[in-house]
Write an enzyme that holds these catalytic residues in place. Structure first.
Site, mmCIF file in Angstrom:
data_model
loop_
_atom_site.group_PDB
_atom_site.id
_atom_site.type_symbol
_atom_site.label_atom_id
_atom_site.label_comp_id
_atom_site.label_asym_id
_atom_site.label_seq_id
_atom_site.Cartn_x
_atom_site.Cartn_y
_atom_site.Cartn_z
ATOM 1 N N SER A 174 -9.630 -1.247 6.703
ATOM 2 C CA SER A 174 -9.413 -0.507 5.957
ATOM 3 C C SER A 174 -8.909 -2.358 5.188
ATOM 4 O O SER A 174 -7.911 -1.901 3.704
ATOM 5 C CB SER A 174 -8.115 0.447 5.789
ATOM 6 O OG SER A 174 -8.695 1.929 5.659
ATOM 7 N N LYS B 202 1.008 -0.511 -0.137
ATOM 8 C CA LYS B 202 -0.251 0.148 0.099
ATOM 9 C C LYS B 202 0.852 1.254 0.154
ATOM 10 O O LYS B 202 2.102 1.193 0.620
ATOM 11 C CB LYS B 202 -0.761 0.458 1.068
ATOM 12 C CG LYS B 202 -1.935 0.870 1.023
ATOM 13 C CD LYS B 202 -2.720 0.786 3.089
ATOM 14 C CE LYS B 202 -3.738 1.564 2.582
ATOM 15 N NZ LYS B 202 -4.603 1.911 4.222
ATOM 16 N N SER C 71 -9.276 1.603 3.147
ATOM 17 C CA SER C 71 -8.971 2.039 1.730
ATOM 18 C C SER C 71 -7.504 1.331 0.950
ATOM 19 O O SER C 71 -7.557 2.031 0.642
ATOM 20 C CB SER C 71 -8.014 3.367 2.611
ATOM 21 O OG SER C 71 -7.136 2.418 3.923
#
Ligand SMILES: [Mg+2]
Ligand SMILES: [Zn+2]
Lengths: 480, 95, 489
Positions: free
Chosen positions: C178, C79, C154
């Protein structure tokens, strides 16, 4: 009505740098004077993802300060973020303590205007310093140096117990002495390692209701503390007298003009949005930690002052000067331990010759070249009559400069007074034989002639006669 | 809980966000709605409850007071939008 | 079956035996990225040369008999809020568009030490604020199961990349769900470890007391193996706990016989719950019961306040964490006539709308006069939510629930209604508030062929049991082996 009708009420907030090698939350050096940003890393630059880890020495030093100032050390204290934007504050918040500081409810005794007074200390908390913004005088950009960012500070907040500017100055000096004694701060106001803000208000004498306080910033010398506060007291009294009202504000002291002025009104009132720092769990003081630090606390300036007057019998004036510099006081005790003569005599040497030469040459006690034993030996030579007081000053100057042995110096300079009774006797005999008239006069009762005879003997011995021995020998030979 | 435009502007200035007029209006509506939704917390009796500010981490480590290497200047200033020498440069600060 | 169909551990074994090379594995991933990512848009940056160089190094280690571990040579993705030295790290934000990290975060260092080539940086909601990856400043990521839908967020880029087999595994972060919610929406496995289990050092912060790094993988053993790599105490993170991680793979096959699994009654009663999701989760709990687990109803009475609590605490911490993006030392700067103007314009143009909304909300909740009513109140309710779990875990070993109230939703569907979007996290965020470990694994498919996730919450530090329960379910189902229709061949 005038200033005399008003009672000033003053509290001080002191920020003192703790003398650690590395910063409070990262391993960067705290050393002063490096190239801008040479002492920065991800943590103290506020890089994304960087996290703080507490320096253990900071806790130790702060507990030392807390206990020396008779505070309660909270076993659990809370780190908080103080949020505001400024280019020298890299994270946009300062890690500090708010609701639950490390130390609370202490005090410091000072010499107030009417004798000793205890100024209460509200709290002492830990925080990180910000960096430094340098404003180009030419009007260009401002430059940001983050070498100071993350330098450990204690903030020491007094209660509003001070009643005059001179008391405030006295408190500040006493506080600085304590911190320097503890070895946690260098007491340097000019370099910013010891900084003071003052909260000042006035109320009519007899009133119990405090007036609105004004915060004074930027008081970076002892000289200015009194000036700034006095100016502010005068300003507030004048304002009230002329029917105005003191407003809660922050004012900056301008040392050049000797006045305080309002800091440009902020866009909005301060709202620091304090909240517990989620990156740092509460600061927990382990069992036994405070006790250990307490055991290692050095004797503090006021206690030492009492001891110097009581056990050495020194005048308060002397004691204060000696105690004002811990290494100087230590040296005094080391020399005295060997010398064992009258302490006042030693004190005279310290306040006289030593401090005079230190001002001219070396400055710091740690950098002195001679040993306590050498200093003691010099004094003993004076006491025993081997050196005249004046000759001893010459010898001391040389010893101060080179660190050489005093006896060696005295010998080399030919300043030693002879201890040889035979030589004295021979010289006396010769002088008496050469001055029969004067001997006659003396024996007839004209005792003033004695001084002349002593002078003659000393002259014959080229100044090396020990005056005590010469006196004694003359008296014997003259039949006294 | 309805926010005024002045409150929105005050909060934006605390946060150093210069919002457009459109954004201000949008924030006013949306923040008001969110604050309405979170107002349900006032129903919970927390009179005898301590706040939780840390999920865990009862004992934080202390590090020894040792100096570690700092960044070389190319790392410290490598992302700087403006610099002079080894300092970060910002628009002139007026006291 | 190509190399990219292998799990991390399977590939690791083949790399160990020399049947495959790490360079081949990286090339296979890159080929898939080339073929699919134009449509999925999971990557913000592909580091071809870096990954190949790391793969070559892994292959050299193997020939010298010096493999770094079971995952040496297995390509992964990150990420884009993990700081990687020399590579851009954007956190999905304009404000960090040009930011090149000057250091590696701890989790990244651990991955490098384990030998996993880092294939690239994956898309995300800006500063991890969102549940759809639509808040990325650059572009939304699409769900490989249906390109019209969102992969969640996310960590949507990480989930989509794993689901589309462009990487073998990835790291994400989970502040309110997330990792787990995108795992659920993409049919992958995602674990949020106990707060303090994995270092946060070198991870762009959203809400410090809630953020936690975790693995995102295709199956449960991979999840255990990747967790093993990063679950290391870190003295550089003061909230990292000096708790030694057990061998997560050792007991993973132990089954659920005799375990007590709590079913919180409040969860299934929540409005907005998709009936298909409810049915799939109920079927999954029955399956676990059949395997010998005992289902126990539990109550988490304050769970209904979790959303409100979270949406005060997280924005408050974020408002402070994001103050550093001021245009002074790094990142975007938009010049202005003076310092205040520079600050305001930099932050107005650097942040997207959702980030600004949360900064505003958090600033408000902390501001003078509102702190007690909002922030402090939320912290107190947080204590009650945490206590609910403590009470429940007196009688059960783990708590089972849906991960998300719905399967993947259409891109654009919720983006203009923040409150509707926030509801996505209703099952996942209590676990962050309480600091517990939570895992999502695929447990079904909707009629529209979209994955459904099952959430397992454990006691603090009890990831091993959570993984064991997940593995028990996974062994008897094949949801994790189904791949999205996209580019299946
Ligand atoms: Mg302060
Ligand atoms: Zn540093």
């Amino acid at each position: 009505m005038s200033v005399a009708d008003f009672q000033p009420v003053i509290g001080l907030e002191v920020h003192a740098q703790l003398l650690t090698r590395s910063k409070i939350f990262c391993g960067c050096s705290t050393e002063f004077g490096a190239r801008p940003n040479a002492h920065t890393c991800a943590v103290c630059l506020g890089m994304p993802g960087a996290l703080p880890v507490l320096n253990e020495k900071v806790v130790e030093y702060a507990v030392r300060v807390g206990r020396a100032l008779e505070c309660r050390i909270n076993p659990v204290s809370i780190w908080a973020r103080k949020n505001y934007f400024y280019p020298d504050l890299p994270k946009g918040y300062q890690i500090s303590q708010y609701d639950q500081p490390l130390c609370e409810h202490g005090g410091l005794e000072i010499d107030g205007e009417d004798g000793p007074r205890r100024i209460r200390i509200l709290r002492i908390h830990l925080e990180e310093d910000a960096g430094k913004n340098v404003h180009d005088p030419g009007g260009g950009d401002s430059l940001v140096d983050l070498n100071r960012s993350g330098v450990p500070l204690v903030e020491i907040v007094s209660e509003p117990d001070l009643r005059s500017s001179s008391e405030a100055a006295e408190y500040l000096k006493a506080l600085r002495d304590v911190l320097v004694y503890l070895g946690v701060n260098d007491g340097n106001l000019e370099e910013g390692s010891f900084r003071c803000d003052a909260n000042v208000s006035v109320m009519r004498k007899g009133s119990t209701q405090y007036g609105t306080r004004v915060e004074l910033k930027n008081i970076n010398s002892f000289r200015f503390v009194q000036k700034a506060i006095d100016y502010e007291i005068g300003r507030q009294v004048e304002l009230i007298e002329s029917g105005g009202k003191v407003t809660l504000e922050t004012r900056l002291f301008d040392p050049v003009r000797g006045e305080t002025r309002s800091m440009r009104s902020k866009e909005e009132a301060h709202d620091y949005r304090y909240f517990p720092e989620p990156d740092l769990p509460p600061l927990r003081i382990p069992a036994g930690f405070v006790e250990r630090i307490e055991r290692e606390l050095p004797e503090l300036p006021r206690a030492k002052l009492h001891r110097f007057t009581a056990s050495y019998g020194l005048p308060a004036y002397d004691a204060k000067i000696l105690v004002g510099d811990r290494p100087l006081a230590d040296l005094f005790e080391q020399v005295q331990a060997v010398y064992r003569g009258p302490a006042k005599k030693l004190s005279n040497w310290f306040l006289g010759e030593l401090l005079r030469l230190m001002k001219e040459e070396v400055r710091e006690v740690g950098a002195l070249r001679f040993s306590p034993a050498q200093f003691a030996a010099l004094l003993q030579m004076v006491d025993s009559g081997e050196l005249s007081n004046n000759a001893a000053k010459d010898v001391f100057a040389e010893m101060f400069r080179t660190g050489r042995d005093p006896r060696e110096i005295a010998q080399e300079k030919g300043l030693l007074q002879t201890q040889d009774t035979g030589a004295v006797g021979a010289a006396v005999d010769a002088v008496l034989a050469a001055n029969p008239g004067e001997v006659e006069k003396y024996r007839a009762g004209k005792k003033q002639v004695f001084g002349f005879l002593v002078g003659q003997v000393m002259k014959a011995m080229k100044g090396k006669g020990n005056p005590a021995l010469v006196n004694a020998a003359l008296k014997t030979k003259l039949g006294d | 809980m309805s926010l005024t435009l002045e409150e929105v502007r005050h909060v934006a200035s605390l946060a150093r966000l210069s919002l457009s007029a459109e954004e201000e209006t949008l924030m006013r509506t949306q923040l008001s709605a969110i604050l309405d939704a979170v107002a349900e917390l006032s129903q919970v009796d927390t009179s005898a409850v301590e706040p939780t500010s840390h999920a865990a981490g009862e004992v934080a480590p202390w590090r020894p007071d040792e100096v570690r290497p700092s960044f070389p200047p190319e790392k410290a200033l490598g992302n700087a939008p403006a610099e002079v020498g080894t300092s970060f440069a910002v628009p002139r600060i007026i006291e | 079956m190509g190399p990219t169909d292998l799990s991390m551990l399977e590939l690791g074994r083949k790399l160990g035996s020399g049947e495959l090379s790490s360079v081949e594995a990286v090339r296979a991933c890159l080929a898939r990225v080339d073929r699919l990512d134009g449509r999925v848009k999971a990557f913000l940056r592909v580091d071809r040369e870096g990954a190949l160089a790391q793969a070559e190094a892994a292959d050299r280690r193997r020939t010298k008999g010096k493999r770094a571990g079971p995952l040496d040579g297995v390509p992964v993705g990150l990420k884009d809020l993990f700081l990687t030295e020399g590579l851009p790290t954007t956190a999905g934000s304009r404000s960090l568009e040009s930011f090149v990290a000057p250091y590696d975060g701890t989790a990244v260092k651990l991955l490098r030490a384990a030998g996993t080539p880092i294939l690239g940086k994956l898309n995300m909601d800006e500063f991890a604020m969102g549940s759809s990856t639509e808040n990325s400043a650059f572009f939304p990521t699409r769900n490989p199961w249906n390109l019209e839908t969102s992969p969640g967020g996310s960590s949507g880029g990480s989930a989509a990349a794993v689901a589309a087999r462009m990487v073998f595994g990835a790291l994400g972060t989970d502040t309110g769900g997330s990792i787990r919610q995108p795992a659920a929406l993409t049919g992958t496995v995602g674990l949020k470890p106990t707060y303090g289990r994995v270092s946060r050092f070198g991870v762009v912060a959203f809400a410090s007391s809630l953020d936690q790094v975790g693995p995102m993988t295709r199956d449960v053993p991979d999840c255990a193996a990747l967790l093993q790599t990063i679950a290391v105490y870190d003295p550089a993170d003061s909230t990292s706990a000096p708790v030694k991680a057990p061998d997560y793979l050792a007991e993973i096959e132990g089954g659920v016989k005799g375990m007590k699994l709590g079913l919180p009654r409040e969860y299934l009663e929540l409005p907005g719950m998709d009936p298909e999701v409810r049915a799939a989760v109920e079927a999954a709990t029955r399956a676990l019961e059949k395997m010998g687990a005992q289902l126990v109803p539990v109550s988490l009475p304050h769970t209904k306040y979790a959303l409100a609590t979270y949406y005060l605490i997280a924005p408050a911490e974020a408002s402070s964490n994001l103050a550093r993006y001021d245009g002074v030392r790094y990142g975007l700067r938009v010049e202005g006539k003076n310092l205040l103007a520079m600050y305001g314009r930099t932050r107005d143009q650097g942040f997207g709308l959702e980030v600004k909304r949360r900064i505003m909300l958090g600033t408000y909740a902390l501001s003078a006069g509102y702190y007690d009513a909002y922030y402090l109140k939320a912290q107190k309710v947080r204590t009650l939510i945490k206590q609910d779990f403590v009470d429940a875990f007196r009688t059960v070993d783990a708590v089972i629930s849906p991960t998300s109230p719905t399967a993947a939703f259409r891109i654009g569907e919720k983006v203009s209604d923040p409150l509707a979007m926030y509801l996505n996290d209703v099952f996942t965020l209590p676990c962050n508030l309480a600091g517990l470990p939570g895992l999502s694994l695929p447990c079904g498919l909707t009629r529209g062929n979209l994955p459904i996730g099952l959430q397992i919450l454990g006691k603090p530090w009890d990831e091993a049991r959570v993984l064991r329960i997940a593995r028990a379910f996974e062994r008897e189902h094949d949801f994790h082996r189904r791949s999205p229709p996209l580019g299946a061949a």
